[in-house]
Design a protein around this motif. Structure first.
Motif, PDB file in Angstrom:
ATOM      1  N   SER A   9      41.183 122.486  29.267  1.00 22.91           N
ATOM      2  CA  SER A   9      40.906 123.863  29.692  1.00 22.91           C
ATOM      3  C   SER A   9      41.955 124.339  30.697  1.00 22.91           C
ATOM      4  O   SER A   9      42.176 125.536  30.852  1.00 22.91           O
ATOM      5  CB  SER A   9      39.511 123.947  30.315  1.00 22.91           C
ATOM      6  N   THR A  10      42.622 123.393  31.363  1.00 21.45           N
ATOM      7  CA  THR A  10      43.681 123.739  32.320  1.00 21.45           C
ATOM      8  C   THR A  10      44.992 124.096  31.627  1.00 21.45           C
ATOM      9  O   THR A  10      45.929 124.577  32.260  1.00 21.45           O
ATOM     10  CB  THR A  10      43.948 122.564  33.265  1.00 21.45           C
ATOM     11  N   GLY A  11      45.076 123.811  30.317  1.00 18.71           N
ATOM     12  CA  GLY A  11      46.299 124.062  29.572  1.00 18.71           C
ATOM     13  C   GLY A  11      47.143 122.826  29.366  1.00 18.71           C
ATOM     14  O   GLY A  11      48.128 122.859  28.613  1.00 18.71           O
ATOM     15  N   LYS A  31      36.653 117.679  27.835  1.00 19.63           N
ATOM     16  CA  LYS A  31      36.745 118.432  26.587  1.00 19.63           C
ATOM     17  C   LYS A  31      38.204 118.654  26.191  1.00 19.63           C
ATOM     18  O   LYS A  31      39.079 118.797  27.044  1.00 19.63           O
ATOM     19  CB  LYS A  31      36.038 119.777  26.703  1.00 19.63           C
ATOM     20  N   ILE A  32      38.432 118.666  24.867  1.00 20.71           N
ATOM     21  CA  ILE A  32      39.755 118.949  24.304  1.00 20.71           C
ATOM     22  C   ILE A  32      39.612 120.121  23.347  1.00 20.71           C
ATOM     23  O   ILE A  32      38.652 120.184  22.563  1.00 20.71           O
ATOM     24  CB  ILE A  32      40.326 117.728  23.556  1.00 20.71           C
TER      25      ILE A  32
END
Length: 396
Positions: free
Chosen positions: A101-103, A134-135
């Protein structure tokens, strides 16, 4: 047509009784030096124009040199009534690229499905991926408009959640969130890509060149590469000579390509791989042997499937997992001969072939192949070990 023999030093440093038994059990005994330019980056075209190093007698690589052929010579090198046993697994698009989620970018290699849409996978980098992480994966493949139209949301995405860490592989167990009524395997054509081995770094090959022409059962993360040399035309020539084919399935996984990392080979633990040896193949093998024919395995994965299904002492139909590890001293149950590519140093595959003809003898053959400019590994050339070349090792 045979190619000109290359004269090399074939000094006999071994015997069927292996004077250097300690090296047979040491991972260092399976090392050799390969010039990097001999690592094949692309397959030859047509497939059956690859070279074929033939080991046809018990003195090959000790007193005599191997024979140099082209793979399409195979029908003339086998006998009427022989049975080729092949692995019909199909490579899936098992490599996925995603992000947190952070990129932060993430690479995933699927290994095997443990439960429905729940897969064991290698995650890179993986240290920060603990339970609950999560991915997010984006669609990678083009030309999927029909599929996109049926997807419940625009701009298709796929997500996975880390359930736990797998101590045996260092991987992660990932639960994939997929649209209702679909499986991850169906979506891999959109989100994944066929993974090539890490030593293939400059390939222009198409995905279908890393599949055998008889690939049928999806589930492998690497190709059974000895089968890559076959073409439909070659199969017809084999049939014309009454050389038959039968099929087994072994979904090639981490157990096949991971290096042996322990110094004492006998303590290595193979990762389990799923195999199926159907009753039709068992019946073909029994009929072939009864008629005096020979069982020629196409690839080390076909060997593991056949021998894995015969661990009771008698070949039986089998569907399940095997962790069979074959190394020198193994007592063969089914296989009489082998077609195989040239394998990585210190690998379980090199040890398997050594169990058939002897470790030092195999290294002599590899030195001959290197001196003759053979191409190595997945897209490389092949060798044929005929039953006449196999020495019967002591049963004691």
């Amino acid at each position: 047509m045979n190619q000109k023999l290359v004269q090399v030093n074939l000094k006999d440093t071994s015997s069927p009784q292996e004077k250097d038994l300690e090296l047979d059990c040491s991972v260092a005994g399976y090392d050799y030096k390969l010039p990097p330019e001999l690592i094949a980056q692309n397959p030859v075209v047509p497939r059956d124009s690859s070279r074929l190093l033939v080991i046809n007698s018990s003195t090959t690589a000790t007193e005599t040199a191997s024979l140099h052929h082209i793979f399409h010579d195979l029908p003339a090198l086998l006998r009427s009534g022989d049975l080729l046993v092949m692995n019909d697994t199909k490579v899936i698009p098992a490599r996925l690229y995603g992000h947190k989620s952070t990129g932060a970018k993430i690479q995933v290699l699927l290994l095997e499905e443990r439960q429905y849409n729940c897969w064991l996978a290698l995650v890179k980098p993986g240290k920060s991926f603990k339970q609950g992480a999560k991915i997010i994966f984006e669609a990678r493949q083009l030309g999927i408009r029909d599929w996109e139209d049926s997807y419940p949301v625009p701009n298709p995405q796929l997500t996975a959640t880390v359930l736990e860490t797998d101590a045996a592989t260092g991987g992660r167990l990932l639960q994939f969130d997929v649209p209702e009524g679909k499986s991850l395997v169906e979506l891999l054509e959109v989100f994944g890509e066929v993974p090539l081995p890490p030593y293939i770094t400059a390939s222009s090959s198409a995905d279908d060149q890393y599949q055998t022409v008889y690939a049928k059962q999806p589930g492998a993360i690497a190709a059974p590469t000895a089968g890559l040399h076959f073409t439909p035309e070659l199969f017809q020539k084999l049939r014309d000579r009454k050389i038959n084919q039968a099929f087994v399935t072994l979904h090639v996984g981490v157990g096949t390509f991971r290096p042996v990392e322990v110094e004492d080979v006998t303590t290595h633990q193979m990762h389990e791989e799923w195999i199926e040896v159907p009753i039709a193949t068992v019946e073909q093998i029994r009929a072939t042997k009864a008629a005096g024919g020979r069982i020629i395995a196409v690839g080390t994965t076909a060997v593991r499937a056949l021998e894995g299904a015969a661990q009771s002492g008698n070949l039986q139909p089998f569907c399940g997992k095997t962790d069979l590890f074959i190394y020198p001293g193994y007592q063969w149950q089914v296989v009489d001969g082998l077609i195989t590519n040239f394998h990585l140093p210190r690998s379980s595959l090199l040890m398997l072939v050594s169990a058939l003809i002897g470790r030092q003898r195999l290294l002599n053959i590899y030195n001959e192949a290197i001196a003759s400019g053979y191409r190595f590994y997945s897209f490389g050339d092949a060798m044929l070990i005929l039953p006449s070349a196999i020495r019967v090792l002591s049963q004691t």
